[in-house]
Design an enzyme around this catalytic site. Structure first.
Site, PDB file in Angstrom:
ATOM      1  N   LYS A   1       0.889  -1.325   0.126  1.00 25.18           N
ATOM      2  CA  LYS A   1       0.162  -0.104   0.089  1.00 25.18           C
ATOM      3  C   LYS A   1       0.803   1.127   0.019  1.00 25.18           C
ATOM      4  CE  LYS A   1      -4.541   0.750   0.079  1.00 25.18           C
ATOM      5  NZ  LYS A   1      -5.703   0.230  -0.610  1.00 25.18           N
TER       6      LYS A   1
HETATM    7  P1  NAD Z   1     -12.869   7.913  -3.497  1.00 28.70           P
HETATM    8  O1  NAD Z   1     -11.757   8.772  -3.124  1.00 28.70           O
HETATM    9  O2  NAD Z   1     -13.232   7.954  -5.031  1.00 28.70           O
HETATM   10  O3  NAD Z   1     -14.231   8.146  -2.731  1.00 28.70           O
HETATM   11  C1  NAD Z   1     -14.149   8.019  -1.240  1.00 28.70           C
HETATM   12  C2  NAD Z   1     -15.710   8.876  -1.020  1.00 28.70           C
HETATM   13  O4  NAD Z   1     -15.904   8.762   0.706  1.00 28.70           O
HETATM   14  C3  NAD Z   1     -15.771  10.080  -1.308  1.00 28.70           C
HETATM   15  O5  NAD Z   1     -17.104  10.198  -1.703  1.00 28.70           O
HETATM   16  C4  NAD Z   1     -15.707  11.084  -0.125  1.00 28.70           C
HETATM   17  O6  NAD Z   1     -16.436  12.084  -0.248  1.00 28.70           O
HETATM   18  C5  NAD Z   1     -16.294  10.052   1.009  1.00 28.70           C
HETATM   19  N1  NAD Z   1     -15.814  10.250   2.228  1.00 28.70           N
HETATM   20  C6  NAD Z   1     -14.567  10.520   2.708  1.00 28.70           C
HETATM   21  N2  NAD Z   1     -14.477  10.700   3.876  1.00 28.70           N
HETATM   22  C7  NAD Z   1     -15.607  10.348   4.433  1.00 28.70           C
HETATM   23  C8  NAD Z   1     -16.197  10.181   5.769  1.00 28.70           C
HETATM   24  N3  NAD Z   1     -15.714  10.737   6.900  1.00 28.70           N
HETATM   25  N4  NAD Z   1     -17.495  10.003   5.717  1.00 28.70           N
HETATM   26  C9  NAD Z   1     -18.336   9.521   4.828  1.00 28.70           C
HETATM   27  N5  NAD Z   1     -17.802   9.825   3.555  1.00 28.70           N
HETATM   28  C10 NAD Z   1     -16.459  10.145   3.407  1.00 28.70           C
HETATM   29  O7  NAD Z   1     -12.327   6.413  -3.036  1.00 28.70           O
HETATM   30  P2  NAD Z   1     -12.780   5.026  -3.271  1.00 28.70           P
HETATM   31  O8  NAD Z   1     -11.589   4.468  -4.400  1.00 28.70           O
HETATM   32  O9  NAD Z   1     -14.203   5.230  -3.782  1.00 28.70           O
HETATM   33  O10 NAD Z   1     -12.448   4.281  -1.998  1.00 28.70           O
HETATM   34  C11 NAD Z   1     -13.433   4.115  -1.049  1.00 28.70           C
HETATM   35  C12 NAD Z   1     -13.188   3.038  -0.047  1.00 28.70           C
HETATM   36  O11 NAD Z   1     -12.989   2.005  -0.895  1.00 28.70           O
HETATM   37  C13 NAD Z   1     -11.806   3.116   0.696  1.00 28.70           C
HETATM   38  O12 NAD Z   1     -11.812   2.578   1.861  1.00 28.70           O
HETATM   39  C14 NAD Z   1     -10.689   2.387  -0.262  1.00 28.70           C
HETATM   40  O13 NAD Z   1      -9.627   1.653   0.309  1.00 28.70           O
HETATM   41  C15 NAD Z   1     -11.719   1.398  -0.638  1.00 28.70           C
HETATM   42  N6  NAD Z   1     -11.273   0.408  -1.849  1.00 28.70           N
HETATM   43  C16 NAD Z   1     -11.004   1.244  -3.238  1.00 28.70           C
HETATM   44  C17 NAD Z   1     -10.878   0.419  -4.154  1.00 28.70           C
HETATM   45  C18 NAD Z   1     -10.796   1.209  -5.430  1.00 28.70           C
HETATM   46  O14 NAD Z   1     -10.518   0.426  -6.776  1.00 28.70           O
HETATM   47  N7  NAD Z   1     -10.457   2.351  -5.669  1.00 28.70           N
HETATM   48  C19 NAD Z   1     -10.684  -0.904  -4.062  1.00 28.70           C
HETATM   49  C20 NAD Z   1     -10.840  -1.649  -2.952  1.00 28.70           C
HETATM   50  C21 NAD Z   1     -11.006  -1.056  -1.576  1.00 28.70           C
END
Ligand code: NAD
Length: 435
Positions: free
Chosen positions: A108
């Site tokens: 990571k």
């Molecule tokens: P992103 O940055 O596209 O979106 C994050 C979202 O969460 C945004 O809408 C933001 O406004 C919201 N957010 C941030 N802080 C917040 C809070 N305190 N309360 C509520 N909402 C909040 O990120 P993403 O890629 O969608 O990732 C989201 C989660 O999924 C993370 O935990 C990430 O580790 C996990 N994840 C992502 C992927 C991927 O392919 N992008 C893969 C596996 C896991």
């Protein structure tokens, strides 16, 4: 009120210890080894801001394990990024890849910065310098970044371009995944994590463990986080007939008993920068969103949102962990006692790394697969992983505490971790410990 730790390393260790206790014959030294990262890179560099000032940027890249192949893991840009969080997320990647059977290890990365106040030029300079600093760490056959919170295809394009400039004359596309489609990206990668959540949920529901939710039609779903993963999941569940009753982003959440149309919410967010204020919706806080009346809750934002203090109030019968680490061990225990099922992060959100792997394979072969091919393969991988965890949960003999586990633990996190840890431990011994 009972307090609990939110230290990500301590929590990942608790989860690991609980699972490792169910694996017979694991040598203590091997357990110890699997807890620690293989490498930790902490980097500081200066960046010139648009106004001519200079800022010091702190970054991390943690490689946890490479027993099965190159390490793989996203890069997160956030002010809260720290070594402990990146380390725990790197470990999670190891278990995720091992669980779904992808020949990658876990890593990571994180950059301490606030993308909301940085210009595109500043973001580009930070990304290129970070890549330069990591140019001896990342490589197509050793360590492969991907997007995570607040990074996207553009970030990956800058990483690719910088790395390629430093290593000319090779096919460098496989050095990073989640690239734009026009630059070696895979069709379906952007949607893979959210769509993977849907496939995992469908397969889980097909086991009929929750008699009141046998299909998604008319099932009430609440989603915390409307970013890449949350928004795609919202659309995917909506298309299956689910009623999306609540959505949120970092500014707050919205609720509608009649159900929200995620396409309209997205259009509103694009215009207004937040989901808050969509017409005919009730405003709810991110905390309240977790407790709304719904059947399925999908945390798709940050870590440790479901904890000791709110786990009792959660109304959902199923939690699908799109985010990494959204549930604390104390909350897990409460949910388990209350009969709330959890599809754990290493299973529910494995779609992202799965299609990242497909992208890597396509890049090596200089191919671009059709979207249907990608999604069909993703669906099969997710369904197979759910089946595996479910079969272990139903049939696997855990020896001494077997009856106890089967009788009292609808805990898919522990089972998923048992499978993953055992696979990594077995492979470590097969490869041999030397010299
Ligand atoms: P992103 O940055 O596209 O979106 C994050 C979202 O969460 C945004 O809408 C933001 O406004 C919201 N957010 C941030 N802080 C917040 C809070 N305190 N309360 C509520 N909402 C909040 O990120 P993403 O890629 O969608 O990732 C989201 C989660 O999924 C993370 O935990 C990430 O580790 C996990 N994840 C992502 C992927 C991927 O392919 N992008 C893969 C596996 C896991």
């Amino acid at each position: 009120m009972k307090t609990e730790t939110f230290d990500p390393v301590a929590i990942s260790e608790q989860q690991f210890n609980k699972a490792a206790a169910y694996i017979t014959g694991l040598k203590a030294g091997l357990i110890d080894y699997l807890k620690y990262p293989n490498q930790t890179h902490i980097i500081h560099f200066p960046v010139e801001m648009d106004d001519g000032s200079i800022e010091t940027i702190q970054c991390f890249r943690v490689i946890h394990n490479r027993i099965f192949g190159p390490s793989k893991g996203g890069i997160r840009y956030h002010l809260d990024v720290n070594q402990a969080e990146v380390t725990s997320l790197a470990k999670l990647m190891t278990w995720k890849c091992a669980l779904v059977g992808i020949p990658f290890g876990g890593a990571k990365g994180g950059v301490v910065c606030n993308t909301k106040v940085l210009s595109q030029n500043e973001l580009q300079r930070i990304t290129r310098r970070f890549t330069f600093e990591l140019s001896k760490v990342i490589a197509p056959q050793s360590d492969i970044p991907a997007p995570d919170m607040y990074t996207n295809e553009q970030t990956m394009a800058w990483i690719y371009d910088t790395y390629n400039g430093l290593n000319p004359g090779h096919n460098n596309y496989p050095v990073v995944t989640g690239k734009p489609i026009g630059l070696g990206g895979s069709l379906g990668r952007r949607e893979a994590t959210g769509l993977g959540c849907l496939f995992a949920t469908q397969q889980f529901l097909s086991k009929a463990l929750i008699p009141s939710i046998l299909e998604l039609k008319d099932t009430r779903v609440a989603i915390q986080g409307f970013g890449n993963v949350g928004a795609v999941a919202a659309k995917a569940f909506y298309k299956q007939g689910a009623k999306i009753v609540a959505l949120s982003d970092s500014s707050g959440g919205i609720y509608s008993e009649q159900g929200l149309n995620p396409y309209e919410v997205m259009a509103f967010k694009q215009e207004n920068g937040t989901v808050v204020g969509v017409p005919n919706t009730k405003i709810v806080s991110n905390e309240a969103l977790l407790e709304v009346d719904c059947d399925i809750l999908i945390p798709a934002a940050t870590a440790f949102q479901i904890h000791h203090a709110n786990a009792k109030q959660i109304k959902a019968k199923l939690i699908v962990e799109a985010a990494n680490n959204p549930t604390t061990p104390a909350a897990d225990a409460i949910l388990q006692r209350r009969g709330v099922y959890v599809i754990p992060d290493i299973l529910a959100n494995a779609g992202g790394v799965t299609v990242s792997y497909f992208e890597w394979v396509q890049n090596h072969a200089n191919e671009q697969w059709a979207l249907e091919t990608v999604n069909e393969k993703l669906q099969k991988k997710m369904a197979a992983a759910v089946d595996l965890v479910f079969d272990y949960w139903q049939n696997y003999s855990f020896s001494p505490n077997d009856a106890l586990i089967k009788a009292s633990e609808p805990n898919f996190r522990t089972i998923a971790l048992v499978i993953a840890i055992k696979r990594v431990a077995d492979a470590t011994l097969l490869r041999g410990i030397w010299p």
